[in-house]
Design a protein around this motif. Structure first.
Motif, PDB file in Angstrom:
ATOM      1  N   LYS A 187      73.264 156.834 -23.401  1.00  0.00           N
ATOM      2  CA  LYS A 187      74.323 157.645 -22.794  1.00  0.00           C
ATOM      3  C   LYS A 187      73.967 157.977 -21.347  1.00  0.00           C
ATOM      4  O   LYS A 187      73.832 159.132 -20.956  1.00  0.00           O
ATOM      5  N   LEU A 190      76.579 159.949 -17.694  1.00  0.00           N
ATOM      6  CA  LEU A 190      77.544 160.974 -18.102  1.00  0.00           C
ATOM      7  C   LEU A 190      77.531 162.137 -17.118  1.00  0.00           C
ATOM      8  O   LEU A 190      76.484 162.497 -16.564  1.00  0.00           O
ATOM      9  N   THR A 205      78.483 153.176 -22.179  1.00  0.00           N
ATOM     10  CA  THR A 205      78.220 154.388 -22.956  1.00  0.00           C
ATOM     11  C   THR A 205      78.834 154.338 -24.357  1.00  0.00           C
ATOM     12  O   THR A 205      78.683 155.291 -25.132  1.00  0.00           O
ATOM     13  N   GLU A 302      83.926 158.096 -29.184  1.00  0.00           N
ATOM     14  CA  GLU A 302      82.875 158.119 -28.160  1.00  0.00           C
ATOM     15  C   GLU A 302      83.422 158.519 -26.800  1.00  0.00           C
ATOM     16  O   GLU A 302      82.757 159.219 -26.029  1.00  0.00           O
ATOM     17  N   ALA A 306      82.227 161.672 -24.635  1.00  0.00           N
ATOM     18  CA  ALA A 306      81.734 161.479 -23.266  1.00  0.00           C
ATOM     19  C   ALA A 306      82.408 162.434 -22.279  1.00  0.00           C
ATOM     20  O   ALA A 306      81.824 162.754 -21.238  1.00  0.00           O
TER      21      ALA A 306
END
Length: 420
Positions: A187, A190, A205, A302, A306
């Motif tokens: 990740k 972000l 991501t 996801e 995010a």
């Protein structure tokens, strides 16, 4: 969709229900025990004969008679149990999951195995064992379920989230837990909250396996649903204008709806909320919103995470995993159209009513009714709940994803009454 517990006995996972059938079996077993004891009492308390051979003959005859009666009773009990089990399955509408079949994964058998509590019966709950649960329609998809449960324990999980979603969409929900490590996706890149709400999400991501598109640029050119037309493009297009600027009379503004709540809206639930833009607008106004979603053709869960928001991976067939009267606002749009029989929508509406607090707001946002008949059916259903109509607008919009023709659209803000 609700779930039912299963336990393993003779190689078959059976649903545990306190029914009239189980009571009948208990009565029959008590009767058989009493009858057997009476026969035994008769055999051993009958008058003694002076002749030894005659006494031996009668004793042997009595024992044989008792043995035959016991065998007959046991056969009757076994036959009655089988008949009652079949009657119960037919009445309740489910079948048992046969774990004795060779194609059933060993991890599935292990997961469904019941575990006795080490200290016996729990005084607070009354339970004596822990029984795992799976959705009752998993029995109809046992091959796919075994595929999902085929993995190396304590190793990496197969990259098979799409298999899990297929099971969920077929009503096999909740899924069994697994003893493996899910695939991780770095990740990186972000943004911190609240900047993350409207910053683009990087392609690296999310997990793109099982999807037709492999980047957000591809998704931005697709019409995924009525509620997701370019919904992953947070910089261009219409997504960043939703809920703050109206394009038609059916588009309500967030601030106007919150004003109807009199400042009492703190937490909300968005059903089928696309890429999470409704929750993002609410977060800007200090309202926490949970967004239910599935990854149908796109990585919705996801993407929402995010953005610093809360995705709930759940189908609309599943009972909402929340206690009664907890949300100040529930928002739903065309994702509410579950199709099929009207009873299915009724069950869903009652679950929405259950989690909505008294005085809370139900925002029905641009619900495509397809025709006047469907609009009237939905109207009659809503009126049965006794909600106060704070806003009610009927219009027309072009269904750019479905028929491509103008269809009836209903938008409303309804207030749940306080019931005695």
């Amino acid at each position: 969709m609700g779930s039912v517990s299963l336990k393993i006995g003779d190689g078959t996972a059976r649903f545990q229900r306190a029914t009239l059938c189980s009571s009948a079996v208990n009565i029959l077993m008590i009767f058989s025990v009493i009858t057997t004891n009476l026969f035994a009492l008769y055999a051993f308390t009958s008058p003694k004969h002076p002749q030894h051979l005659l006494h031996h003959h009668h004793a042997h005859k009595n024992i044989s008679l008792i043995s035959e009666q016991v065998s007959l009773i046991l056969r009757e009990i076994d036959l009655s149990q089988k008949k009652l089990a079949q009657m119960e399955k037919e009445l309740l509408g489910y079948e048992s999951l046969d774990l004795s079949r060779p194609n059933i994964a060993s991890e599935l058998k292990l997961f469904l195995n019941r575990h006795q509590l080490p200290l016996g019966k729990d005084s607070r709950t009354g339970i004596t064992e822990m029984v795992s649960s799976v959705g009752h329609t998993c029995e109809k998809n046992s091959d796919l379920l075994s595929q999902f449960m085929s993995y190396k324990a304590f190793g990496p999980c197969p990259d098979d989230w799409s298999v899990a979603q297929k099971l969920i969409l077929r009503g096999c929900e909740p899924l069994p837990r697994r003893r493996c490590f899910a695939k991780t996706v770095p990740k990186s890149g972000l943004f911190p909250f609240p900047d993350s709400l409207w910053k683009p999400v990087g392609n690296k991501t999310v997990n793109w396996s099982g999807l037709g598109c492999k980047n957000f640029e591809c998704l931005n050119g697709k019409k995924l649903s009525r509620d997701c037309l370019g919904c992953f493009d947070l910089l261009h297009g219409n997504e960043n204008a939703r809920f703050v600027r109206a394009k038609s009379k059916n588009d309500f503004i967030v601030d106007d709806v919150l004003a109807l709540g009199g400042g009492g809206v703190r937490i909300g639930f968005d059903i089928g909320g696309g890429s999470g833009s409704f929750a993002a607008r609410m977060a800007e106004r200090n309202v926490t919103v949970i967004t239910s979603t599935l990854n149908v053709d796109a990585p919705f869960s996801e993407f929402i995470a995010a953005r610093g928001l809360f995705p709930l991976y759940l189908s609309l067939d599943h009972r909402f995993p929340f206690f009664d009267n907890v949300f100040d606002l529930v928002h739903a749009s065309s994702g509410l159209d579950v199709g099929g029989k009207s009873e299915k929508l009724e069950f869903l509406m009652f679950d929405i009513d259950r989690v909505l607090t008294p005085g809370g707001l139900f925002w029905l946002d641009n619900f495509f009714c397809a025709n006047e008949e469907k609009k009237q059916a939905l109207t009659r259903l809503i009126e049965r709940f006794g909600y106060k109509k704070l806003k009610w607008v009927v219009g027309e919009k072009v269904d750019s994803v479905g028929s491509g023709k103008p269809e009836v659209v209903l938008s409303a803000v309804l207030q749940k009454p306080v019931r005695a």
